[in-house]
Design a protein around this motif. Structure first.
Motif, PDB file in Angstrom:
ATOM      1  N   UNK A 172       0.803  -1.223   0.000  1.00 42.82           N
ATOM      2  CA  UNK A 172       0.000   0.000   0.000  1.00 42.82           C
ATOM      3  C   UNK A 172       0.834   1.272   0.000  1.00 42.82           C
ATOM      4  N   UNK A 173       2.143   1.144   0.151  1.00 46.28           N
ATOM      5  CA  UNK A 173       3.009   2.321   0.273  1.00 46.28           C
ATOM      6  C   UNK A 173       3.032   3.084  -1.050  1.00 46.28           C
ATOM      7  N   UNK A 174       2.420   4.287  -1.041  1.00 48.09           N
ATOM      8  CA  UNK A 174       2.376   5.068  -2.279  1.00 48.09           C
ATOM      9  C   UNK A 174       3.086   6.408  -2.164  1.00 48.09           C
ATOM     10  N   UNK A 175       3.543   6.762  -0.966  1.00 41.95           N
ATOM     11  CA  UNK A 175       4.204   8.047  -0.788  1.00 41.95           C
ATOM     12  C   UNK A 175       5.366   7.912   0.193  1.00 41.95           C
ATOM     13  N   UNK A 176       6.564   8.249  -0.287  1.00 45.81           N
ATOM     14  CA  UNK A 176       7.762   8.229   0.555  1.00 45.81           C
ATOM     15  C   UNK A 176       8.438   9.574   0.410  1.00 45.81           C
ATOM     16  N   UNK A 177       8.656  10.240   1.536  1.00 45.79           N
ATOM     17  CA  UNK A 177       9.388  11.505   1.534  1.00 45.79           C
ATOM     18  C   UNK A 177      10.695  11.279   2.290  1.00 45.79           C
ATOM     19  N   UNK A 178      11.815  11.432   1.579  1.00 46.41           N
ATOM     20  CA  UNK A 178      13.137  11.229   2.165  1.00 46.41           C
ATOM     21  C   UNK A 178      13.765  12.608   2.356  1.00 46.41           C
ATOM     22  N   UNK A 179      13.985  12.976   3.617  1.00 40.46           N
ATOM     23  CA  UNK A 179      14.500  14.309   3.932  1.00 40.46           C
ATOM     24  C   UNK A 179      15.995  14.436   3.692  1.00 40.46           C
ATOM     25  N   UNK A 212       9.926   8.499  -6.550  1.00 37.43           N
ATOM     26  CA  UNK A 212      10.831   8.700  -5.421  1.00 37.43           C
ATOM     27  C   UNK A 212      11.720   9.893  -5.732  1.00 37.43           C
ATOM     28  N   UNK A 213      11.913  10.741  -4.737  1.00 37.81           N
ATOM     29  CA  UNK A 213      12.821  11.888  -4.863  1.00 37.81           C
ATOM     30  C   UNK A 213      13.843  11.769  -3.732  1.00 37.81           C
ATOM     31  N   UNK A 214      15.101  11.636  -4.103  1.00 37.05           N
ATOM     32  CA  UNK A 214      16.159  11.446  -3.113  1.00 37.05           C
ATOM     33  C   UNK A 214      16.970  12.724  -2.960  1.00 37.05           C
ATOM     34  N   UNK A 215      17.316  13.074  -1.717  1.00 41.02           N
ATOM     35  CA  UNK A 215      18.037  14.323  -1.459  1.00 41.02           C
ATOM     36  C   UNK A 215      19.516  14.239  -1.830  1.00 41.02           C
TER      37      UNK A 215
END
Length: 171
Positions: free
Chosen positions: A95-102, A122-125
């Motif tokens: 179910x994981x549809x949103x990941x925010x990586x700070x 996915x957006x990686x810093x």
């Protein structure tokens, strides 16, 4: 439905879901709150749990191996204090549809988001220095991946985006 982990220091590691102190109620856990002072989320801590969301304090520096493996989590924000997302930490979270990586996260270990069938991007810093083998393997709905520009060289493992059939943009 809320499980709060409080105290100071690292959570213990567990070898399987049956070792969790909350294993008898794991299907009823909907939200996990990792309190300030906790420095790591233990291995297999929420493996196979019904958890839908997690609030992770800025004091957390590591998410253990298989910590949320096969849980029901829908979205997660990884705070800047976390340096390492462990091996298979969110693997098979359907179910994981949103990941925010700070900004601040440095390492995503192998298979961390493997087989997350609902993850679309996915957006990686720029702080990322390593993404392990198969980290996004079989993320069948992923359409884009972005690495923020920075001065670091990023070590990328094998099969990073294998079987991501809809992946059309990698920056």
């Amino acid at each position: 439905g809320t499980l709060t982990i409080s105290g100071s220091g690292a959570m213990p590691d567990f070898s399987s879901a049956s070792d969790q102190p909350w294993s008898n109620n794991s299907s009823q856990i909907r939200k996990v709150v990792i309190g300030n002072g906790v420095t790591s989320i233990g291995s297999c801590a929420f493996r196979d749990c019904g958890v839908l969301s997690a609030e992770i304090a800025s004091s957390v520096t590591a998410i253990g191996n298989s910590a949320f493996l096969r849980s029901s989590i829908i979205s997660v924000t990884i705070p800047s204090g976390v340096k390492t997302i462990g091996d298979s930490a969110f693997r098979e979270c359907q179910n994981l549809n949103s990941v925010s990586v700070s900004e601040g996260v440095e390492t995503i270990e192998q298979n961390a988001f493997c087989s997350c069938a609902s993850l679309t991007s996915i957006a990686l810093p720029a702080s990322i220095g390593e993404v392990g083998a198969g980290a996004f393997f079989q993320c069948g709905k992923m359409t884009s991946a972005t690495f923020a520009p920075g001065s670091k060289k990023v070590k990328m493992g094998d099969n990073l985006f294998t079987q991501c059939y809809y992946l059309t943009s990698v920056t």
